[in-house]
Design a protein around this motif. Structure first.
Motif, mmCIF file in Angstrom:
data_model
loop_
_atom_site.group_PDB
_atom_site.id
_atom_site.type_symbol
_atom_site.label_atom_id
_atom_site.label_comp_id
_atom_site.label_asym_id
_atom_site.label_seq_id
_atom_site.Cartn_x
_atom_site.Cartn_y
_atom_site.Cartn_z
ATOM 1 N N LYS A 113 -0.419 2.900 -9.590
ATOM 2 C CA LYS A 113 0.225 4.018 -8.658
ATOM 3 C C LYS A 113 0.202 5.278 -9.286
ATOM 4 C CE LYS A 113 3.485 1.815 -5.328
ATOM 5 N NZ LYS A 113 5.217 1.850 -5.068
ATOM 6 N N ARG B 2 -0.285 10.813 -12.863
ATOM 7 C CA ARG B 2 0.365 10.946 -12.188
ATOM 8 C C ARG B 2 1.375 10.991 -12.482
ATOM 9 N NH1 ARG B 2 -2.848 8.015 -6.825
ATOM 10 N NH2 ARG B 2 -4.851 9.751 -6.574
ATOM 11 N N PRO C 130 2.970 -1.040 -9.633
ATOM 12 C CA PRO C 130 3.978 0.780 -9.951
ATOM 13 C C PRO C 130 2.974 1.604 -11.259
ATOM 14 C CG PRO C 130 5.322 -0.909 -10.796
ATOM 15 C CD PRO C 130 3.592 -1.742 -10.098
#
Length: 307
Positions: free
Chosen positions: A184, A168, A181
């Motif tokens: 994520k 991502r 983070p």
């Protein structure tokens, strides 16, 4: 690692987008870093050189200062360099190393603060057994256990985080590499592995926190039984710096990781991350030296000798 070939670098979250604010951030972090280096360096040198400070409490304080220095030197220099050179990049290996060392120093510091609460408990509740329970060998073993447990914690979480496939993008919503983070960016569905490690981390952290709370409950009960007001004040003053450091550490860390998602935002996360990763290492020396006359005398003697 499986995702090392697809991602060669990460982009850290900048503190500012204008050149003027980037330079202000650089000078601010430089000042904080120098303050942390000076304060912790003075404590380390004074404790090591002054024979009067060769006691368990100051031995643990020396270790705490070493961990504080490691913690701030892991995150701040890279952020300063990025602001100075107007970039956001950090290499894949550099990000993994930064995550490992940050987890290592921050975990070891919490374990050491737990050990230091035991030191204060024995000093106040069992003063006649202080030399026996906290001899030089026992102190070295407890400090080594804190460092070793921090190392294993960091190794476990770093290996788990960077073994997950990242698909991502490469933009980390933080000014340094941290687990949330980075997770994520993961497209993995291995939630059980994440939950398992999270449960272990929470259990160990909660266990240490309960130990600290129980220790201070016993300490307060013992202090309140001291007949003279001067004696109670002297006993409590030896615990106040440690209690303040623990409160700052736990409150900032808890707010960073347990705050509701509804109030979360990149700017708020950035400010909170500074509060628990940068501020404590810089202010801990001030907290410990503010009410400690022996430490003040040792620092004054050291500075006088240097001059």
């Amino acid at each position: 690692m499986s995702n090392g070939s697809s991602i060669t670098h990460f982009l850290l979250l900048p503190f500012a987008h204008t050149r003027e604010l980037q330079l202000w951030h650089f000078w601010l972090f430089l000042g904080i870093s120098l303050a942390a280096l000076l304060g912790n360096g003075l404590i380390i040198t004074s404790t090591a050189c002054d024979q009067h400070l060769h006691t368990p409490m100051y031995f643990f304080l020396l270790n705490l200062s070493l961990l504080d220095l490691g913690c701030i030197l892991t995150t701040v220099p890279k952020s300063m360099a990025n602001s100075l050179w107007d970039t956001r990049a950090i290499s894949y290996t550099g990000c993994a190393a930064q995550l490992f060392f940050f987890l290592f120093f921050i975990s070891a510091e919490f374990y050491l603060l737990t050990v230091m609460s035991y030191d204060r408990y024995v000093a106040i509740c069992k003063p006649l057994h202080y030399g026996t329970l906290l001899g030089s060998r026992a102190c070295v073993h407890m400090a080594a256990a804190a460092w070793g447990t921090g190392f294993l914690t960091a190794l476990l979480h770093t290996a788990n985080t960077f073994s997950l496939p990242l698909c991502r993008g490469n933009a980390v919503e933080q000014f340094f590499c941290e687990i949330p983070p980075i997770l994520k960016l993961s497209c993995s569905h291995s939630y059980l592995r994440k939950i398992w490690l999270l449960v272990i981390g929470v259990c160990v952290t909660f266990g240490c926190f309960v130990f600290i709370v129980v220790s201070y409950v016993q300490i307060f009960r013992a202090v309140l039984r001291i007949p003279s007001e001067q004696g109670r004040h002297k006993a409590f003053s030896t615990c106040l710096p440690h209690l303040t450091v623990v409160s700052l550490f736990v409150s900032t860390g808890s707010f960073a990781y347990l705050k509701p998602p509804s109030i979360s935002s990149p700017s708020l996360d950035l400010v909170v991350s500074v509060l628990y990763s940068v501020v404590p290492p810089a202010v801990n020396p001030l907290i410990y030296s503010l009410r400690n006359q022996d430490l003040k005398d040792a620092v004054r003697k050291l500075l006088t000798g240097c001059v």
